[in-house]
Enzyme design. Sequence first.
Site, PDB file in Angstrom:
ATOM      1  N   CYS A  97       0.831  -1.209   0.000  1.00 22.61           N
ATOM      2  CA  CYS A  97       0.000   0.000   0.000  1.00 22.61           C
ATOM      3  C   CYS A  97       0.871   1.266   0.000  1.00 22.61           C
ATOM      4  CB  CYS A  97      -0.999  -0.041   1.142  1.00 22.61           C
ATOM      5  SG  CYS A  97      -2.408   1.033   0.844  1.00 22.61           S
ATOM      6  N   HIS A 118      -3.313  -5.171   1.829  1.00 15.33           N
ATOM      7  CA  HIS A 118      -2.700  -5.378   3.157  1.00 15.33           C
ATOM      8  C   HIS A 118      -2.820  -6.839   3.598  1.00 15.33           C
ATOM      9  CE1 HIS A 118      -2.324  -1.144   4.615  1.00 15.33           C
ATOM     10  NE2 HIS A 118      -3.186  -0.952   3.643  1.00 15.33           N
ATOM     11  N   GLU A 158      -1.293  -8.359   5.803  1.00 13.59           N
ATOM     12  CA  GLU A 158      -1.029  -8.533   7.237  1.00 13.59           C
ATOM     13  C   GLU A 158      -2.303  -8.442   8.079  1.00 13.59           C
ATOM     14  OE1 GLU A 158      -0.475  -5.904   5.520  1.00 13.59           O
ATOM     15  OE2 GLU A 158      -1.033  -4.139   6.696  1.00 13.59           O
TER      16      GLU A 158
HETATM   17  N1  GLN Z   1      -3.595   6.456   0.881  1.00 12.12           N
HETATM   18  C1  GLN Z   1      -2.377   6.147   1.565  1.00 12.12           C
HETATM   19  C2  GLN Z   1      -1.194   6.930   1.034  1.00 12.12           C
HETATM   20  O1  GLN Z   1      -1.214   7.669   0.165  1.00 12.12           O
HETATM   21  C3  GLN Z   1      -2.051   4.680   1.541  1.00 12.12           C
HETATM   22  C4  GLN Z   1      -3.037   3.908   2.349  1.00 12.12           C
HETATM   23  C5  GLN Z   1      -2.492   2.693   3.015  1.00 12.12           C
HETATM   24  O2  GLN Z   1      -1.285   2.459   3.095  1.00 12.12           O
HETATM   25  N2  GLN Z   1      -3.374   1.939   3.587  1.00 12.12           N
HETATM   26  O3  GLN Z   1      -0.174   6.791   1.507  1.00 12.12           O
END
Ligand code: GLN
Length: 214
Positions: free
Chosen positions: A80, A191, A193
Site C-alpha cells: 500500500c 494489506h 497482514e
Molecule cells: N492512501 C495512503 C497513502 O497515500 C495509503 C493507504 C495505506 O497504506 N493503507 O499513503
Amino acid sequence: MPATIGVLALQGDVREHQKALEAAGARSVAVRRQAELESVDGLVLPGGESTTIDKLLRIFELHEPLRDAVASGLPVYGSCAGMILLADRLVGGITGQQTVGGMDVTVRRNAFGRQVDSFEADLDVAGVTDGPDDDAVRAVFIRAPWIEEAGPGVEVLARIPDRATDGTAAGAAAGRIVAARSGRLLATAFHPEVTGDGRVHALFVRLVHGSRRS
Ligand code: GLN
C-alpha cells in the site's frame, strides 16, 4: 539461519508485519536507523500514509540510505503506502512528495477514489495461488493505490477482478494491477497482514532466502 527482515517502523502497521514475517520463519526487527537498515537481509515498507512516511524518511535521514540499499539489491516488499514508496513514478501525490523508487512502475495514489475507504476482492496472485494452496487471496484495500503502468521488466502478479467480494462491479478498478514483482522488489496495493493469510509474506521470505549470498 533464518533471514533477518526489517520492517520500516516510522509509521504504519509495523507489528502485524513483524508477526506475519515471524510466522513465515523469518526473524523480524523494527528499522528506524541507518545501522538497523544495514543489518537486515530484507525490508518491509508497511502501509500507512505515504506522505508522512516520506517526510519521516527524510527527517530520520533514511531516504538516501534506503535508495542506495534498493539500488544495491536489498529485497524490499512494499504494501500500500509501501508500494507508493517503491514506485519510480507517482500520480496523485501531494506537492513535493518523493518516492524511494526502484520499481519501473507508475503508481496512482488513492486510486480507488477518495470516497472508497475500503475495497475487498478475492485475487489470484502468481506465486501464491498457483501452488498446492490455490485458495484466492482475500485482499483488503484501504485508500489504496494501484499500478497504472508497468515497465517491461516488471512481472504482474495480480489484477483486480471484475467484481468485489460483495458482488459489486469493480468499475474502473477492474483489471488494474495490484501486485507486482521486479527483481528483488515485491509490491502489493493491499494489506495481507490484516487477514491472517501469511502466504504473501511467505513469498517474500522465500525471495529473501533466494537472494542471500551464502
Ligand atoms: N492512501 C495512503 C497513502 O497515500 C495509503 C493507504 C495505506 O497504506 N493503507 O499513503
